[in-house]
Write a protein that holds these residues in place. Structure first.
Motif, PDB file in Angstrom:
ATOM      1  N   SER A  44       0.852  -1.183   0.000  1.00  0.00           N
ATOM      2  CA  SER A  44       0.000   0.000   0.000  1.00  0.00           C
ATOM      3  C   SER A  44       0.891   1.238   0.000  1.00  0.00           C
ATOM      4  CB  SER A  44      -0.908  -0.018   1.238  1.00  0.00           C
ATOM      5  OG  SER A  44      -1.781   1.097   1.207  1.00  0.00           O
ATOM      6  N   ILE A  45       0.725   2.074  -1.026  1.00  0.00           N
ATOM      7  CA  ILE A  45       1.624   3.224  -1.190  1.00  0.00           C
ATOM      8  C   ILE A  45       1.319   4.307  -0.155  1.00  0.00           C
ATOM      9  CG2 ILE A  45       1.920   2.772  -3.658  1.00  0.00           C
ATOM     10  CD1 ILE A  45       0.085   5.226  -4.182  1.00  0.00           C
ATOM     11  N   LYS A  46       2.256   5.216  -0.014  1.00  0.00           N
ATOM     12  CA  LYS A  46       2.104   6.369   0.889  1.00  0.00           C
ATOM     13  C   LYS A  46       0.790   7.079   0.590  1.00  0.00           C
ATOM     14  CE  LYS A  46       4.170   9.351   3.763  1.00  0.00           C
ATOM     15  NZ  LYS A  46       2.975   9.310   4.621  1.00  0.00           N
ATOM     16  N   GLY A  47       0.084   7.496   1.631  1.00  0.00           N
ATOM     17  CA  GLY A  47      -1.205   8.163   1.459  1.00  0.00           C
ATOM     18  C   GLY A  47      -1.095   9.360   0.534  1.00  0.00           C
ATOM     19  N   THR A  48      -1.937   9.392  -0.479  1.00  0.00           N
ATOM     20  CA  THR A  48      -1.824  10.403  -1.526  1.00  0.00           C
ATOM     21  C   THR A  48      -2.983  11.389  -1.449  1.00  0.00           C
ATOM     22  OG1 THR A  48      -0.702   8.801  -2.922  1.00  0.00           O
ATOM     23  CG2 THR A  48      -1.685  10.691  -4.030  1.00  0.00           C
ATOM     24  N   THR A  49      -2.648  12.667  -1.584  1.00  0.00           N
ATOM     25  CA  THR A  49      -3.665  13.721  -1.573  1.00  0.00           C
ATOM     26  C   THR A  49      -3.629  14.463  -2.917  1.00  0.00           C
ATOM     27  OG1 THR A  49      -2.046  15.180  -0.499  1.00  0.00           O
ATOM     28  CG2 THR A  49      -3.623  14.069   0.937  1.00  0.00           C
ATOM     29  N   GLY A 103      -5.719   9.894   0.810  1.00  0.00           N
ATOM     30  CA  GLY A 103      -6.174  10.728   1.921  1.00  0.00           C
ATOM     31  C   GLY A 103      -6.949  11.902   1.361  1.00  0.00           C
ATOM     32  N   GLY A 104      -7.645  12.624   2.221  1.00  0.00           N
ATOM     33  CA  GLY A 104      -8.397  13.750   1.682  1.00  0.00           C
ATOM     34  C   GLY A 104      -8.944  14.669   2.748  1.00  0.00           C
ATOM     35  N   PHE A 105      -9.257  15.877   2.314  1.00  0.00           N
ATOM     36  CA  PHE A 105      -9.833  16.877   3.212  1.00  0.00           C
ATOM     37  C   PHE A 105     -11.258  17.234   2.809  1.00  0.00           C
ATOM     38  CE2 PHE A 105      -5.366  16.981   3.709  1.00  0.00           C
ATOM     39  CZ  PHE A 105      -5.151  17.266   5.043  1.00  0.00           C
ATOM     40  N   SER A 106     -11.712  16.668   1.684  1.00  0.00           N
ATOM     41  CA  SER A 106     -13.092  16.895   1.254  1.00  0.00           C
ATOM     42  C   SER A 106     -13.510  15.697   0.414  1.00  0.00           C
ATOM     43  CB  SER A 106     -13.183  18.165   0.391  1.00  0.00           C
ATOM     44  OG  SER A 106     -12.471  17.975  -0.821  1.00  0.00           O
ATOM     45  N   ASN A 129      -8.457   6.271   2.869  1.00  0.00           N
ATOM     46  CA  ASN A 129      -8.103   6.512   4.265  1.00  0.00           C
ATOM     47  C   ASN A 129      -9.004   7.609   4.835  1.00  0.00           C
ATOM     48  OD1 ASN A 129      -6.918   7.044   6.705  1.00  0.00           O
ATOM     49  ND2 ASN A 129      -5.009   7.851   5.850  1.00  0.00           N
ATOM     50  N   ILE A 130     -10.006   7.185   5.578  1.00  0.00           N
ATOM     51  CA  ILE A 130     -10.862   8.174   6.246  1.00  0.00           C
ATOM     52  C   ILE A 130     -10.575   8.135   7.744  1.00  0.00           C
ATOM     53  CG2 ILE A 130     -12.691   8.184   4.508  1.00  0.00           C
ATOM     54  CD1 ILE A 130     -14.274   6.277   6.387  1.00  0.00           C
ATOM     55  N   SER A 131      -9.311   7.881   8.062  1.00  0.00           N
ATOM     56  CA  SER A 131      -9.007   7.600   9.470  1.00  0.00           C
ATOM     57  C   SER A 131      -7.659   8.113   9.940  1.00  0.00           C
ATOM     58  CB  SER A 131      -9.073   6.085   9.685  1.00  0.00           C
ATOM     59  OG  SER A 131      -8.355   5.398   8.673  1.00  0.00           O
ATOM     60  N   CYS A 132      -7.042   9.039   9.192  1.00  0.00           N
ATOM     61  CA  CYS A 132      -5.742   9.546   9.648  1.00  0.00           C
ATOM     62  C   CYS A 132      -5.941  10.424  10.884  1.00  0.00           C
ATOM     63  CB  CYS A 132      -5.046  10.352   8.563  1.00  0.00           C
ATOM     64  SG  CYS A 132      -3.485  11.054   9.150  1.00  0.00           S
ATOM     65  N   PRO A 133      -5.293  10.084  12.012  1.00  0.00           N
ATOM     66  CA  PRO A 133      -5.499  10.887  13.222  1.00  0.00           C
ATOM     67  C   PRO A 133      -4.636  12.146  13.253  1.00  0.00           C
ATOM     68  CG  PRO A 133      -4.031   9.072  13.717  1.00  0.00           C
ATOM     69  CD  PRO A 133      -4.397   8.940  12.253  1.00  0.00           C
ATOM     70  N   ASN A 134      -3.804  12.345  12.243  1.00  0.00           N
ATOM     71  CA  ASN A 134      -2.765  13.375  12.331  1.00  0.00           C
ATOM     72  C   ASN A 134      -2.989  14.611  11.481  1.00  0.00           C
ATOM     73  OD1 ASN A 134      -1.311  11.794  14.131  1.00  0.00           O
ATOM     74  ND2 ASN A 134      -0.364  10.656  12.478  1.00  0.00           N
ATOM     75  N   HIS A 136      -5.727  17.833  10.648  1.00  0.00           N
ATOM     76  CA  HIS A 136      -6.936  18.496  11.138  1.00  0.00           C
ATOM     77  C   HIS A 136      -7.877  18.788   9.977  1.00  0.00           C
ATOM     78  CE1 HIS A 136      -5.201  18.862  15.076  1.00  0.00           C
ATOM     79  NE2 HIS A 136      -4.095  19.315  14.520  1.00  0.00           N
ATOM     80  N   GLY A 137      -9.148  18.832  10.259  1.00  0.00           N
ATOM     81  CA  GLY A 137     -10.131  19.226   9.251  1.00  0.00           C
ATOM     82  C   GLY A 137     -10.298  18.193   8.157  1.00  0.00           C
ATOM     83  N   GLY A 138      -9.906  16.966   8.415  1.00  0.00           N
ATOM     84  CA  GLY A 138     -10.048  15.955   7.364  1.00  0.00           C
ATOM     85  C   GLY A 138      -9.668  14.615   7.915  1.00  0.00           C
ATOM     86  N   GLY A 139      -9.265  13.715   7.052  1.00  0.00           N
ATOM     87  CA  GLY A 139      -8.809  12.414   7.510  1.00  0.00           C
ATOM     88  C   GLY A 139      -9.820  11.763   8.417  1.00  0.00           C
ATOM     89  N   MET A 140      -9.446  11.682   9.694  1.00  0.00           N
ATOM     90  CA  MET A 140     -10.261  10.931  10.629  1.00  0.00           C
ATOM     91  C   MET A 140     -11.666  11.512  10.754  1.00  0.00           C
ATOM     92  SD  MET A 140      -9.094   9.622  14.373  1.00  0.00           S
ATOM     93  CE  MET A 140      -9.517  11.006  15.418  1.00  0.00           C
ATOM     94  N   GLY A 141     -11.827  12.797  10.453  1.00  0.00           N
ATOM     95  CA  GLY A 141     -13.136  13.418  10.536  1.00  0.00           C
ATOM     96  C   GLY A 141     -14.192  12.638   9.768  1.00  0.00           C
ATOM     97  N   PHE A 142     -13.815  12.122   8.593  1.00  0.00           N
ATOM     98  CA  PHE A 142     -14.780  11.373   7.781  1.00  0.00           C
ATOM     99  C   PHE A 142     -15.041   9.978   8.339  1.00  0.00           C
ATOM    100  CE2 PHE A 142     -13.240  14.507   4.735  1.00  0.00           C
ATOM    101  CZ  PHE A 142     -14.428  14.947   4.180  1.00  0.00           C
ATOM    102  N   GLY A 143     -14.076   9.486   9.076  1.00  0.00           N
ATOM    103  CA  GLY A 143     -14.170   8.099   9.525  1.00  0.00           C
ATOM    104  C   GLY A 143     -14.820   7.916  10.867  1.00  0.00           C
ATOM    105  N   THR A 144     -15.161   9.007  11.534  1.00  0.00           N
ATOM    106  CA  THR A 144     -15.703   8.861  12.880  1.00  0.00           C
ATOM    107  C   THR A 144     -17.230   8.888  12.909  1.00  0.00           C
ATOM    108  OG1 THR A 144     -15.381  11.234  13.206  1.00  0.00           O
ATOM    109  CG2 THR A 144     -13.696   9.777  14.100  1.00  0.00           C
ATOM    110  N   GLN A 145     -17.824   9.146  11.754  1.00  0.00           N
ATOM    111  CA  GLN A 145     -19.293   9.106  11.711  1.00  0.00           C
ATOM    112  C   GLN A 145     -19.748   8.246  10.544  1.00  0.00           C
ATOM    113  OE1 GLN A 145     -21.023  13.010  11.682  1.00  0.00           O
ATOM    114  NE2 GLN A 145     -19.867  13.621  13.502  1.00  0.00           N
ATOM    115  N   ALA A 146     -20.727   7.431  10.784  1.00  0.00           N
ATOM    116  CA  ALA A 146     -21.222   6.536   9.736  1.00  0.00           C
ATOM    117  C   ALA A 146     -21.712   7.324   8.528  1.00  0.00           C
ATOM    118  CB  ALA A 146     -22.337   5.656  10.289  1.00  0.00           C
ATOM    119  N   SER A 147     -22.342   8.460   8.752  1.00  0.00           N
ATOM    120  CA  SER A 147     -22.919   9.213   7.636  1.00  0.00           C
ATOM    121  C   SER A 147     -21.842   9.773   6.710  1.00  0.00           C
ATOM    122  CB  SER A 147     -23.810  10.336   8.173  1.00  0.00           C
ATOM    123  OG  SER A 147     -23.051  11.188   9.007  1.00  0.00           O
TER     124      SER A 147
END
Lengths: 305, 242
Positions: A44-49, A103-106, A129-134, A136-147
């Motif tokens: 799996s390659i480095k997370g790409t934005t 990875g993504g911010f939107s 990757n909807i789960s990067c904890p590192n 802000h304003g993206g990454g894990m934000g998408f992964g913490t809610q089912a919607s």
């Protein structure tokens, strides 16, 4: 005893289920100096934005009990450079299909990157990757809610027929709920778990060690946490799981598969022993024989009662 | 680069909180002074990056300061201890650029890689000046060894208990063909501002892997993003962004 380590992950044939995890293998180049990486099932390659990112300020790394914290913050050269330079180079040094981690911010950013990367011949699977904890304003934000997890999955599903794995964070109330939500929107599989949120403090300086204050905890310490999460999600969904979190040995691979993983990613171990994945692959036949396993793919979920 | 098992020959105090460890084993992966090794330590997860002080065909010398858990465990190691080490990491110093009379600048535990560099420059027939800065006389490191190589050694201490009182930049009053520096960032910056000749500066950062995989130690340079562990630890003067 004839040993068969092959797996088929959503139509992608792999010689074995051992896959270096995103962020611990860069684009493979560094590891060719240590071993012939063509032995890997995939990587799996480095997370790409969408745009190039430097990532977080340093220090980005800290020691923990049986593991480490990282807060790299999705450093990468941007999807266009990955498509134009990194993936063609991977085709030369590796040859087999890889997993494109995104990875993504939107939602739009996930869609843009997915479209561009899915168009590359040597991308076998997209790992969203909807789960990067590192970051802000993206990454894990998408992964913490089912919607929102469902929304990203739905949008990416529309632009590609290639298999989509959604990478989930364990830093949630109920990971099964999120897994079910992405399955319902057409995800082909689940990658789990991303790192656990953690921190360390430099007691002399009275400051957090990591410049970003917190980081993602990985390494052998998180293996039981990952195992329990994979076990629970395996029960909750009917799509394959790439299991990861502290996997460091062939024994761990077997255990992770018995919990429900169809394939296994190896992360932090690559950073401690650059040949970790090769050593695991070489050791798999011995460990399979030890447990009387002929066909590795048969054991997925085998521990379920 | 390779992964090798080395055996501790001896491990003795070299200055206040500083130890000198010699190990025997295959050192063939080390190609330049200023490279480092990454040491696996029982009971700790991450390897500990330590600069190479010196090496020959089958001996590696590390001079390290006890600053935390990892180096505390190293200081307690006895002869015969076997260590799993990633060898020959980082780019190291380019001795070809030295010119006739280079100056080598080291601060505290930044001195050890300067020793290995000085040894190779002297062997190449250069006139080598070493300027070293320490907090106090008790911290002075490798002075006799550098003089024995044939270097002109100048010392500054912050409290004036050895050499000149003040900082290492106060010692840089000659004309030099090139410079090599290793030490804390404020020292590197002061040296950068003081010297007019070209040079190479060795940096330090907390690392994950030590071989370029994890992006844990990235920095920005005028030549783009670099990894201290793989593209460094040595940066050339022209590319450094402070």
């Amino acid at each position: 005893m004839v040993i068969d380590t092959r797996i088929n992950l959503c139509g992608v044939e792999m010689d074995n289920p051992v896959i270096p995890a995103s962020g611990t293998f860069d684009y493979g180049r560094e590891f060719t100096e240590w071993y012939d990486i063509r032995c890997l099932g995939s990587f799996s390659i480095k997370g790409t934005t969408a745009e190039p990112r430097f990532g977080n300020p340093t220090p980005r790394i800290a020691e923990c009990a049986s593991g480490m914290l990282n807060a790299v913050g999705l450093q990468n050269p941007g999807v266009d450079v990955v498509v134009a330079e990194e993936l063609p180079n991977i085709a030369k040094i590796y040859g087999k299909p890889v997993i494109a981690n995104i990875g993504g911010f939107s939602v739009e950013e996930y869609v843009t990157c997915s479209e561009k990367l899915a168009a590359c011949d040597n991308v076998g699977i997209l790992e969203i990757n909807i789960s990067c904890p590192n970051v802000h304003g993206g990454g894990m934000g998408f992964g913490t809610q089912a919607s929102s997890a469902a929304e990203v999955t739905r949008a990416v599903r529309k632009v590609t027929d290639k298999p989509i794995f959604i990478k989930l964070t364990p830093n949630v109330t109920d990971i099964c709920e999120i897994a079910k939500a992405v399955e319902a929107e057409g995800a082909d599989g689940i990658s789990m778990i991303n790192t656990l949120l953690g921190m360390r403090i430099d007691k002399r300086r009275k400051k957090p060690i990591i410049a970003n204050v917190t980081g993602g905890y990985s390494g052998p310490a998180v293996f039981p946490v990952a195992l329990a999460a994979v076990y629970r999600v395996y029960k909750a969904v009917n799509i394959p799981i790439m299991g990861m979190g502290g996997v460091s040995s062939a024994e761990d691979v077997i255990e992770m598969m018995m919990a429900g993983a169809a394939a296994v990613q190896v992360g932090a171990a690559n950073l401690i022993n650059p040949c970790a994945c090769r050593d695991i692959i070489n050791d798999l036949p011995r460990v399979m024989e030890k447990y009387g396993i002929e066909k590795l793919s048969d054991i997925t979920g085998g521990a379920h009662v | 680069m390779n992964q090798t098992i080395l055996t501790v020959i001896d491990n003795v105090p070299a200055a206040r909180d500083v130890f000198k460890m010699r190990l025997s084993g295959d050192t063939s992966a080390i190609t330049r002074p200023g490279q480092f090794v990454n040491v696996l330590i029982d009971g700790l997860y991450l390897r500990r990056p330590i600069s190479v002080c010196d090496w020959d065909e089958d001996t590696l010398t590390l001079v390290y300061k006890v600053v935390g858990e990892g180096t505390e465990k190293m200081a307690a190691m006895t002869p015969g201890t076997k260590l799993d080490i990633l060898m020959g990491l980082g780019n190291g110093f380019d001795v070809e650029k030295a010119g006739d009379n280079p100056v080598l600048i080291g601060g505290g535990v930044g001195i050890p890689p300067i020793y290995g560099l000085a040894k190779r420059l002297i062997a190449a027939g250069k006139t080598v000046t070493v300027a070293m800065g320490f907090a106090s006389a008790a911290d002075v490191l490798l002075k006799d060894e550098l003089e024995a190589l044939g270097c002109t050694v100048k010392i500054a201490t912050v409290d004036g208990t050895a050499g000149e009182k003040g900082f290492v930049t106060g010692l840089l009053n000659g004309e030099y063909s090139y410079s090599y520096a290793c030490g804390p960032i404020p020292m590197l910056k002061a040296v950068f501002d003081t010297l007019t000749c070209g040079g190479e500066y060795s940096f330090e950062e907390r690392m994950g892997c030590g071989f370029g995989a994890c992006m844990g130690c990235s920095c920005k340079t005028k030549y783009g993003n670099k990894r201290i562990c793989k593209d460094g630890p040595v940066l050339v003067k022209e590319e450094i962004i402070w």
